[in-house]
Write a protein that holds these residues in place. Structure first.
Motif, mmCIF file in Angstrom:
data_model
loop_
_atom_site.group_PDB
_atom_site.id
_atom_site.type_symbol
_atom_site.label_atom_id
_atom_site.label_comp_id
_atom_site.label_asym_id
_atom_site.label_seq_id
_atom_site.Cartn_x
_atom_site.Cartn_y
_atom_site.Cartn_z
ATOM 1 N N ALA A 117 -51.529 -42.625 1.493
ATOM 2 C CA ALA A 117 -51.809 -43.514 0.355
ATOM 3 C C ALA A 117 -52.487 -42.778 -0.788
ATOM 4 O O ALA A 117 -52.337 -43.149 -1.952
ATOM 5 N N SER A 118 -53.211 -41.700 -0.456
ATOM 6 C CA SER A 118 -53.887 -40.935 -1.504
ATOM 7 C C SER A 118 -53.025 -39.785 -2.015
ATOM 8 O O SER A 118 -53.492 -38.949 -2.783
ATOM 9 N N GLY A 119 -51.757 -39.737 -1.566
ATOM 10 C CA GLY A 119 -50.831 -38.750 -2.098
ATOM 11 C C GLY A 119 -50.698 -37.472 -1.300
ATOM 12 O O GLY A 119 -49.977 -36.562 -1.701
ATOM 13 N N VAL A 120 -51.359 -37.358 -0.173
ATOM 14 C CA VAL A 120 -51.270 -36.154 0.649
ATOM 15 C C VAL A 120 -50.000 -36.208 1.487
ATOM 16 O O VAL A 120 -49.708 -37.226 2.122
ATOM 17 N N ASP A 121 -49.246 -35.111 1.494
ATOM 18 C CA ASP A 121 -48.041 -35.011 2.317
ATOM 19 C C ASP A 121 -48.475 -34.712 3.745
ATOM 20 O O ASP A 121 -49.049 -33.670 4.025
ATOM 21 N N THR A 122 -48.208 -35.648 4.648
ATOM 22 C CA THR A 122 -48.622 -35.474 6.045
ATOM 23 C C THR A 122 -47.489 -34.967 6.930
ATOM 24 O O THR A 122 -47.558 -35.058 8.149
ATOM 25 N N GLY A 123 -46.442 -34.458 6.321
ATOM 26 C CA GLY A 123 -45.371 -33.840 7.097
ATOM 27 C C GLY A 123 -44.237 -34.770 7.475
ATOM 28 O O GLY A 123 -43.450 -34.458 8.345
ATOM 29 N N GLY A 124 -44.142 -35.916 6.844
ATOM 30 C CA GLY A 124 -43.025 -36.819 7.115
ATOM 31 C C GLY A 124 -43.228 -37.635 8.368
ATOM 32 O O GLY A 124 -44.317 -37.739 8.905
ATOM 33 N N GLY A 125 -42.148 -38.199 8.852
ATOM 34 C CA GLY A 125 -42.192 -39.073 10.019
ATOM 35 C C GLY A 125 -42.142 -38.302 11.324
ATOM 36 O O GLY A 125 -42.325 -37.085 11.354
ATOM 37 N N PRO A 126 -41.880 -39.020 12.390
ATOM 38 C CA PRO A 126 -41.839 -38.379 13.702
ATOM 39 C C PRO A 126 -40.650 -37.432 13.819
ATOM 40 O O PRO A 126 -39.650 -37.574 13.111
ATOM 41 N N ALA A 127 -40.779 -36.482 14.722
ATOM 42 C CA ALA A 127 -39.700 -35.534 14.976
ATOM 43 C C ALA A 127 -38.486 -36.279 15.528
ATOM 44 O O ALA A 127 -38.611 -37.376 16.076
ATOM 45 N N THR A 128 -37.321 -35.684 15.398
ATOM 46 C CA THR A 128 -36.097 -36.259 15.933
ATOM 47 C C THR A 128 -36.211 -36.423 17.443
ATOM 48 O O THR A 128 -36.727 -35.552 18.130
ATOM 49 N N PHE A 129 -35.734 -37.555 17.944
ATOM 50 C CA PHE A 129 -35.734 -37.831 19.378
ATOM 51 C C PHE A 129 -34.810 -36.821 20.040
ATOM 52 O O PHE A 129 -33.651 -36.682 19.665
ATOM 53 N N ASN A 130 -35.323 -36.090 21.031
ATOM 54 C CA ASN A 130 -34.521 -35.028 21.640
ATOM 55 C C ASN A 130 -34.400 -35.205 23.158
ATOM 56 O O ASN A 130 -34.906 -36.161 23.728
ATOM 57 N N GLN A 131 -33.731 -34.263 23.802
ATOM 58 C CA GLN A 131 -33.485 -34.317 25.250
ATOM 59 C C GLN A 131 -34.794 -34.346 26.034
ATOM 60 O O GLN A 131 -34.901 -35.055 27.033
ATOM 61 N N ARG A 132 -35.777 -33.607 25.593
ATOM 62 C CA ARG A 132 -37.080 -33.588 26.285
ATOM 63 C C ARG A 132 -37.744 -34.971 26.213
ATOM 64 O O ARG A 132 -38.308 -35.442 27.200
ATOM 65 N N ASP A 133 -37.666 -35.619 25.038
ATOM 66 C CA ASP A 133 -38.209 -36.971 24.889
ATOM 67 C C ASP A 133 -37.488 -37.937 25.833
ATOM 68 O O ASP A 133 -38.115 -38.781 26.480
ATOM 69 N N LYS A 134 -36.169 -37.829 25.890
ATOM 70 C CA LYS A 134 -35.362 -38.681 26.761
ATOM 71 C C LYS A 134 -35.800 -38.526 28.208
ATOM 72 O O LYS A 134 -36.012 -39.520 28.918
ATOM 73 N N GLN A 135 -35.968 -37.296 28.650
ATOM 74 C CA GLN A 135 -36.355 -37.023 30.032
ATOM 75 C C GLN A 135 -37.771 -37.520 30.322
ATOM 76 O O GLN A 135 -38.024 -38.128 31.359
ATOM 77 N N ARG A 136 -38.667 -37.295 29.388
ATOM 78 C CA ARG A 136 -40.053 -37.747 29.555
ATOM 79 C C ARG A 136 -40.109 -39.281 29.643
ATOM 80 O O ARG A 136 -40.843 -39.837 30.459
ATOM 81 N N PHE A 137 -39.333 -39.965 28.798
ATOM 82 C CA PHE A 137 -39.291 -41.422 28.836
ATOM 83 C C PHE A 137 -38.738 -41.920 30.170
ATOM 84 O O PHE A 137 -39.320 -42.800 30.808
ATOM 85 N N ALA A 138 -37.619 -41.359 30.587
ATOM 86 C CA ALA A 138 -37.004 -41.775 31.854
ATOM 87 C C ALA A 138 -37.970 -41.563 33.018
ATOM 88 O O ALA A 138 -38.114 -42.441 33.882
ATOM 89 N N ASN A 139 -38.645 -40.432 33.047
ATOM 90 C CA ASN A 139 -39.596 -40.148 34.124
ATOM 91 C C ASN A 139 -40.788 -41.098 34.093
ATOM 92 O O ASN A 139 -41.210 -41.606 35.135
#
Length: 152
Positions: A117-139
Motif C-alpha cells: 500500500a505504501s508503494g514497496v514492491d514485495t516481489g509479486g504474488g505467490p510462486a507458480t504451483f509446481n510438482q513439489r507443491d502438489k506432492q506436499r499437498f497430497a502427503n
C-alpha cells in the motif's frame, strides 16, 4: 468430518487430489466458489455456488463449518477464522495452519499489505504451483485423513 474447499483460488491439480481422496475415503467434500465448477459425479462431492463479492465464499465456509472439519485455503484470514472455530486449515501447498503459526502468518500478511500500500514492491504474488507443491499437498492431506479417520 467434512472437507470444505475455498475453490475460487484452489489450483485445479489440488482439486483433483481432493477428488481422489474423497472417492477413496468417502469423506464429504464441498467446493465453495462464486462460479460453477465441474466435479466428479460422486454422492460425497458437492459444489456450493455463492454470490460474487469480497469474502462471500469465506463467510459461507465459516458459517457451515463444524469443529473438526478441514478447510483447504490459501487465505490466511479465513484459516484464522477456521482455527478459531475449531476446524483445521490446510493450504493447497500442503502447509497446515495451526494455533501455533497462524498469528505470525497473519502478521506477515498484514505487514506485506502495508508495504504494498505504501508503494514497496514485495516481489509479486505467490510462486507458480509446481510438482513439489502438489506432492506436499497430497502427503499432508493423506496424513490428515489417516490421523482423523482413526479418531472417528
Amino acid at each position: 468430518m467434512k472437507i470444505w474447499v475455498d475453490a475460487d483460488a484452489c489450483p485445479v491439480v489440488a482439486r483433483e487430489i481432493l477428488f481422489r481422496a474423497a472417492d477413496r475415503t468417502g469423506v464429504q467434500l464441498t467446493l465453495v466458489a462464486n462460479q460453477a465448477l465441474n466435479t466428479p459425479s460422486l454422492p460425497n462431492i458437492n459444489t456450493l455456488q455463492v454470490a460474487r463479492g469480497f469474502d462471500v465464499a469465506d463467510d459461507e465456509i465459516v458459517r457451515r463449518l463444524d469443529a473438526g472439519d478441514l478447510v483447504i485455503t490459501s487465505d490466511i484470514p479465513l484459516a484464522a477464522e477456521v482455527i478459531e472455530k475449531g476446524g483445521h486449515a490446510l493450504s493447497p501447498r500442503g502447509e497446515m495452519h495451526t494455533t501455533e503459526n497462524i498469528r505470525a502468518r497473519l502478521n506477515m500478511r498484514d505487514f506485506l499489505d502495508t508495504m504494498r500500500a505504501s508503494g514497496v514492491d514485495t516481489g509479486g504474488g505467490p510462486a507458480t504451483f509446481n510438482q513439489r507443491d502438489k506432492q506436499r499437498f497430497a502427503n499432508s492431506l493423506d496424513r490428515f485423513l489417516t490421523k482423523h479417520a482413526q479418531c472417528e
